[in-house]
Design an enzyme around this catalytic site. Sequence first.
Site, mmCIF file in Angstrom:
data_model
loop_
_atom_site.group_PDB
_atom_site.id
_atom_site.type_symbol
_atom_site.label_atom_id
_atom_site.label_comp_id
_atom_site.label_asym_id
_atom_site.label_seq_id
_atom_site.Cartn_x
_atom_site.Cartn_y
_atom_site.Cartn_z
ATOM 1 N N SER A 38 0.487 -1.026 0.102
ATOM 2 C CA SER A 38 0.254 0.085 0.089
ATOM 3 C C SER A 38 0.930 1.680 0.224
ATOM 4 O O SER A 38 2.547 1.004 0.286
ATOM 5 C CB SER A 38 -1.165 -0.018 1.607
ATOM 6 O OG SER A 38 -1.866 -1.061 1.607
HETATM 7 N N1 SAH Z 1 -0.864 -4.344 3.263
HETATM 8 C C1 SAH Z 1 -0.052 -5.565 2.466
HETATM 9 C C2 SAH Z 1 -0.675 -6.075 1.652
HETATM 10 C C3 SAH Z 1 -1.775 -5.647 0.777
HETATM 11 S S1 SAH Z 1 -1.487 -6.333 -0.849
HETATM 12 C C4 SAH Z 1 0.924 -4.304 2.318
HETATM 13 O O1 SAH Z 1 0.911 -2.998 2.235
HETATM 14 O O2 SAH Z 1 1.890 -4.508 2.059
HETATM 15 C C5 SAH Z 1 -3.363 -7.507 -0.691
HETATM 16 C C6 SAH Z 1 -2.716 -8.559 0.206
HETATM 17 O O3 SAH Z 1 -3.727 -9.408 0.885
HETATM 18 C C7 SAH Z 1 -1.824 -9.487 -0.612
HETATM 19 O O4 SAH Z 1 -0.140 -9.500 -0.401
HETATM 20 C C8 SAH Z 1 -2.616 -10.889 -1.061
HETATM 21 O O5 SAH Z 1 -1.699 -11.616 -1.074
HETATM 22 C C9 SAH Z 1 -3.509 -10.666 0.628
HETATM 23 N N2 SAH Z 1 -5.126 -11.553 0.500
HETATM 24 C C10 SAH Z 1 -5.626 -11.557 -0.255
HETATM 25 N N3 SAH Z 1 -6.495 -12.547 -0.690
HETATM 26 C C11 SAH Z 1 -6.427 -13.275 0.903
HETATM 27 C C12 SAH Z 1 -6.934 -13.721 1.586
HETATM 28 N N4 SAH Z 1 -8.155 -14.766 1.592
HETATM 29 N N5 SAH Z 1 -6.171 -14.459 2.905
HETATM 30 C C13 SAH Z 1 -4.460 -13.897 3.383
HETATM 31 N N6 SAH Z 1 -4.428 -13.169 2.045
HETATM 32 C C14 SAH Z 1 -4.901 -12.453 1.755
#
Ligand code: SAH
Length: 298
Positions: free
Chosen positions: A133
């Site tokens: 993000s």
């Molecule tokens: N907040 C984090 C990543 C945001 S991107 C940062 O800033 O680094 C959103 C993340 O959610 C991604 O890494 C994706 O793989 C994860 N994601 C999506 N669906 C998910 C689920 N059902 N369970 C666990 N992680 C999930």
Amino acid sequence: MEGPVCQVAWGCYLLLAISIGAHCAMSSDNLACPSTSDLQTQPVAALDKEGIGPAMMSIPMTACSTSLSKHHSGGSGTNKNKQMVEQLQRYGVISSKKVVEVMETIDRALFVPDGTPAYVDSPMAIGYNATISAPHMHATCLQLLEENLQPGMHALDVGSGTGYLTACFATMVGPQGRAIGVEHIPELVASSIKNIEKSAAASLLKGGSLSVHAGDGREGWPEHAPYDAIHVGAAAPEIPQPLIDQLKPGGRMVIPVGKIFQDLQVVDKNLDGSVSIRSETAVRYVPLTSRDAQLKGY
Ligand code: SAH
């Protein structure tokens, strides 16, 4: 995100960008649709990919991006990170001293892929159709959760991706608290642990108050529930019931909800167990979905 949905989103984005113009604060954040990759490096105004806080709505994000990168053309990584945080304060995104402290402590550069401009106020691709993000979005979520991230408290970061916010949460709740990241891409779990090991939160990881797990975050992480704070880093079509169940009375969850049009919702569990929900701002995140759907591009 499927092609047509992606095109609709892109079309909406163009319309908004045109109608709002360069002086608006719509920034892109977690959007992982390949054809919208430009959005991730060119935040524009009022409807963000992974959201913007209301304070950002008045900020010319394009200018903000440029300005952040210019300010960071020299000096050490730590200084550049500090300058990024100062810039977010100047723009009114951060008003909390604790959020300033934690964002200064956890250097964002340790969490972005090599060669990525770490201090630009924009989301960045991290592989697997995911993004880290934008700094202003991290700041917004930290600020919304601040009261629920006090020393000794329990925090859950669903969709922990790079581990940046999990590290921030762990630093705020301290060694007596507990910060759990849940991420469904095992490779991201592994790289996030490496990122955290290089950061100021390394001792918390070693000491066991911070941990990152591979799993479906829609189920939460019951082992350390109930949580004072839950952050969800991907957009859910509706709020998963297990996450509501795992929120402590008095606890707060910040979660983007919706498909194409999404709201960053603030969910407060009252002491009697009832739940109050309000919308903080319009956002755009990648979906909270199954691993297969994400790897296929939604
Ligand atoms: N907040 C984090 C990543 C945001 S991107 C940062 O800033 O680094 C959103 C993340 O959610 C991604 O890494 C994706 O793989 C994860 N994601 C999506 N669906 C998910 C689920 N059902 N369970 C666990 N992680 C999930």
